[in-house]
Motif scaffolding. Structure first.
Motif, short mmCIF file in Angstrom:
data_model
loop_
_atom_site.label_atom_id
_atom_site.label_comp_id
_atom_site.label_asym_id
_atom_site.label_seq_id
_atom_site.Cartn_x
_atom_site.Cartn_y
_atom_site.Cartn_z
N PRO A 92 0.79 -1.24 0.00
CA PRO A 92 0.00 0.00 0.00
C PRO A 92 0.82 1.29 0.00
O PRO A 92 0.35 2.33 -0.44
N SER B 219 1.06 -3.99 -6.51
CA SER B 219 0.44 -2.67 -6.66
C SER B 219 1.35 -1.75 -7.47
O SER B 219 2.49 -2.09 -7.79
N SER B 220 0.84 -0.56 -7.77
CA SER B 220 1.65 0.42 -8.49
C SER B 220 2.88 0.82 -7.68
O SER B 220 3.97 0.98 -8.23
N ASP C 68 -4.28 -1.96 -8.41
CA ASP C 68 -4.52 -1.26 -7.15
C ASP C 68 -5.93 -1.47 -6.61
O ASP C 68 -6.19 -1.25 -5.43
#
Length: 401
Positions: free
Chosen positions: A271, A293-294, A312
């Motif tokens: 996150p 995730s990015s 995401d």
């Protein structure tokens, strides 16, 4: 033979932390360039460290002054900005001709900015970046002769946003030497895996995210399990273990390679954080596709296809995790993408010689280099005086005890 002294907040644990793996790669580069290497630390985490020459030092103690003068290094490498804050002034005072390098590992102020925004459930803004850690970390970068930056995003942030002179920076990511493609086939693998040292807050938050979405994955693949690995687990991590749900907390990984060879998909819905993610680099190296995730994939693949999926949205993340786990063609292509990324982005020979050449060039022209870094000279002057007398005060206080 040149002499490199590394001053470490902790002893490298390459099997447990990406920072430990990174430090061992730097040690190897200097060793290959015929440097004698001494590692100084006040830490006691000796149990899981690599076999390197380690000498103990004390914080806020004049004994360090004699130690560093005796060693008389040509190069001093600090393993993060807080180590430079503690010992940098002593190095400058006792070994003024030593080249000072800081390995930032990742930009701590960026990680803190993203953490704050994550907690407050909003996007990061410029005010978040200019936090107290920023002021300390940038000051350390300016006081040193060279700072090693592991991420292209962070390099660009320092140069373009904060106008740091590129002559003070050197981009060097994780380094991959020649490797053999993994031979464990898709059909011979099973289960999902997550890994990360739990002293690192983003890893804990990643596991909490996995706890939230795991039931959705389990519902679609009832036979699957998620194996959670990581060093330094606390009770709150152990309490997440649930054998009935297939959410299994395993503890410290004895061999990442062995675990990744058995697993089918790595899950890393990271996150927040900064730098490069060692778990994702290793997943490429050991042929294990992943979903991340990015933030997880940031600057790790340039424009090349990812070795899995970058998502995401929780809903899409779940769908892609299931797809990657069940579709052999997609899985094989993802694995091959990882090998291409390693060869194009992380290959050791893209960086090794230029790094050692940069170090040699700075040692030969150190006076001129420092003269041009006038902000660093100003900060060095004030830091030496302020930190010196605070440390001396602590020394005297300790003596009275």
């Amino acid at each position: 033979m040149k002499h490199l002294v590394i001053i470490g907040l902790v002893i490298p644990e390459p099997a447990s932390t990406a920072a430990g793996h990174r430090m061992m790669q730097l040690i190897q580069l200097f060793s290959e360039a015929n440097h004698k290497i001494t590692f100084l630390t006040a830490s006691n985490n000796i149990e899981f460290s690599e076999k390197i020459e380690i000498e103990k030092i004390e914080i806020n103690n004049e004994s360090f002054n004699e130690k560093i003068k005796e060693l008389n290094p040509d190069v001093v490498l600090f393993d993060r900005y807080v180590t430079e804050e503690q010992f940098g002034w002593r190095v400058s005072e006792n070994c003024p001709k030593a080249l000072k390098i800081i390995d930032t590992e990742d930009l701590h102020f960026l990680r803190e900015a993203r953490r704050k925004a994550f907690v407050e459930k909003r996007e990061v803004n410029n005010e978040d970046l200019v936090n107290d850690i920023f002021k300390r970390e940038i000051a350390s970068i300016l006081r040193c002769d060279l700072s090693l930056i592991i991420s292209e995003f962070e390099y660009d942030l320092l140069v373009n946003n904060f106008k740091i002179n590129p002559n003070l920076l050197f981009y060097i990511p994780f380094l991959t030497e020649s490797f053999e493609k993994n031979r464990t086939r898709f059909e011979d693998r099973t289960h999902f895996v997550s890994i990360g040292n739990f002293l690192h807050e983003p890893n804990w938050q990643t596991v909490l995210k996995l706890k939230q979405i795991w039931k959705s994955i389990k519902k679609k693949i009832p036979e699957a399990e998620l194996h959670i690995y990581g060093a330094y687990m606390s009770q709150k991590v152990l309490e997440l273990h649930n054998a009935k749900d297939g959410f299994l907390v395993k503890g410290r990984a004895d061999s990442v390679e062995e675990i990744f060879n058995q697993s089918k998909v790595l899950l890393a819905p990271i996150p927040f954080g900064a730098g490069l993610k060692g778990k994702l680099w290793e997943s490429m190296k050991f042929g294990l596709p992943n979903v991340t995730s990015s933030i997880g994939a940031e600057t790790m693949h340039k424009d090349l296809p990812w070795n899995g999926f970058i998502e995401d949205s929780d809903e899409v993340f779940v769908a892609k995790a299931v797809e990657l786990y069940q579709n052999e063609n997609i899985w094989n292509k993802a694995q091959e993408n990882g090998y291409q990324i390693l060869d194009s982005v992380f290959r050791k020979d893209l960086f090794a010689d230029s790094f050692i050449n940069k170090v040699s060039e700075l040692m030969e022209n150190l006076d001129n280099h420092r003269t041009e870094n006038y902000l660093g000279k100003i900060l060095q002057h004030h830091h030496l005086n302020s930190t010196k007398y605070m440390s001396r005060w602590i020394e005297e206080k300790n003596k009275k005890k």
